[in-house]
Design an enzyme around this catalytic site. Structure first.
Site, short mmCIF file in Angstrom:
data_model
loop_
_atom_site.label_atom_id
_atom_site.label_comp_id
_atom_site.label_asym_id
_atom_site.label_seq_id
_atom_site.Cartn_x
_atom_site.Cartn_y
_atom_site.Cartn_z
N ASP A 1 -2.23 9.41 -10.49
CA ASP A 1 -2.23 8.36 -11.51
C ASP A 1 -0.82 8.11 -12.05
O ASP A 1 -0.45 6.96 -12.34
CB ASP A 1 -3.16 8.76 -12.66
CG ASP A 1 -4.63 8.67 -12.28
OD1 ASP A 1 -4.93 8.11 -11.21
OD2 ASP A 1 -5.47 9.17 -13.05
N ASP B 1 0.85 -1.19 0.00
CA ASP B 1 0.00 0.00 0.00
C ASP B 1 0.89 1.24 0.00
O ASP B 1 1.82 1.35 0.81
CB ASP B 1 -0.90 0.01 1.24
CG ASP B 1 -2.00 1.04 1.13
OD1 ASP B 1 -3.05 0.73 0.55
OD2 ASP B 1 -1.80 2.17 1.63
N GLU C 1 -4.79 2.43 -4.10
CA GLU C 1 -3.33 2.48 -4.04
C GLU C 1 -2.76 1.18 -3.47
O GLU C 1 -1.63 1.14 -2.99
CB GLU C 1 -2.87 3.67 -3.19
CG GLU C 1 -3.25 3.61 -1.74
CD GLU C 1 -4.58 4.28 -1.42
OE1 GLU C 1 -4.75 4.69 -0.27
OE2 GLU C 1 -5.43 4.40 -2.32
N ASN D 1 -2.82 12.97 -3.81
CA ASN D 1 -4.00 13.35 -4.59
C ASN D 1 -4.55 14.71 -4.15
O ASN D 1 -4.93 15.54 -4.98
CB ASN D 1 -5.10 12.28 -4.45
CG ASN D 1 -4.83 11.06 -5.30
OD1 ASN D 1 -4.19 11.15 -6.34
ND2 ASN D 1 -5.33 9.91 -4.86
#
Length: 254
Positions: free
Chosen positions: A149, A132, A175, A140
């Site tokens: 992305d 993770d 993620e 973000n």
């Protein structure tokens, strides 16, 4: 309702075959029953009309084949090739994450279940790594989802470079990523997981205005722990992942 091009082409082919067979049969009949090929200047009494019919049918069949059957068959084959290619692409899309090109969760869960059943049967080791990205929400929130992305795609490339051909690498969440590592003993999977963690920490993702340095937390579970089903393996690897988060991130917990 559209025309079934394949069926039409098959019908045209059989019509062409029937015409060719008929003309050949008429020619053989004229030849056998009237003593040879007809003379250009000879009498028409011995069945020249049968020969003429054979030649006419043969010519008609040839024209039909050249100007209708062959083009139709070629078009049908091209159409079939396009459909096959489209079906293959759809099959890939069903099991692939569109952003990273890795396997998606649907494929991963199915493959993991099949792997565990088979590896339990042959008593071979198998390990699962759950990864993770650390503090990904802040990426973000600060730089936007487009930048997020980019980080995900770069991470996916790095994972593909680090894993073996028969390993399964999948994006299983926003993620979150998983790696199924078959035939991996404990003394093999520990240095591999640590190398993955270290190599990702060494990444530099240039997004224009800033260079990001992502890290991951990793939880590892293995069939050598006595786990015999996919659900339990996933649960244990998840628990160890969150333990890695609690211990400060950018680390591996076995």
């Amino acid at each position: 309702m559209g025309i079934d091009l394949r069926r039409l082409a098959d019908t045209a082919f059989w019509v062409y075959t029937a015409g060719a067979t008929t003309s050949l049969a008429l020619a053989v009949y004229a030849f056998v029953n009237h003593g040879g090929f007809p003379s250009v200047s000879g009498s028409r009494e011995w069945g020249l009309s049968t020969w003429e019919i054979a030649v006419f049918v043969m010519a008609l069949t040839l024209i039909f084949g050249l100007f209708f059957t062959v083009p139709l068959l070629r078009k049908a084959n091209l159409e079939q090739a396009k459909l096959t290619d489209h079906a293959a692409k759809l099959e890939v899309e069903v099991v692939t994450d569109p952003l990273t090109g890795l396997y998606n969760r649907r494929y991963f869960e199915r493959a993991l279940g099949e792997y565990i059943r088979e590896f339990s049967r042959i008593k071979a080791p198998l390990a699962l790594l759950t990864l993770d990205l650390d503090h990904f929400k802040s990426v973000n929130d600060t730089y936007g989802h487009d930048v997020g992305d980019i980080v995900l795609k770069e991470l996916a490339k790095r994972l593909q470079q680090l894993t073996r051909e028969h390993d399964i690498v999948a994006r299983t969440g926003g993620e979150e990523f998983c790696i199924v590592a078959p035939f991996s003993r404990e003394d093999q999977i520990r240095p591999f997981a640590e190398r993955v963690c270290r190599m990702i920490a060494e990444m530099r993702v240039d997004v224009g205005q800033v260079i990001l340095r992502p890290t991951v937390s990793i939880g590892v579970a293995a069939t050598s722990d006595g786990i015999a089903n996919a659900a339990q393996l996933l649960k244990v690897s998840d628990e160890r992942l969150y333990e890695a988060k609690d211990k400060g991130r950018n680390r591996v917990v076995f």
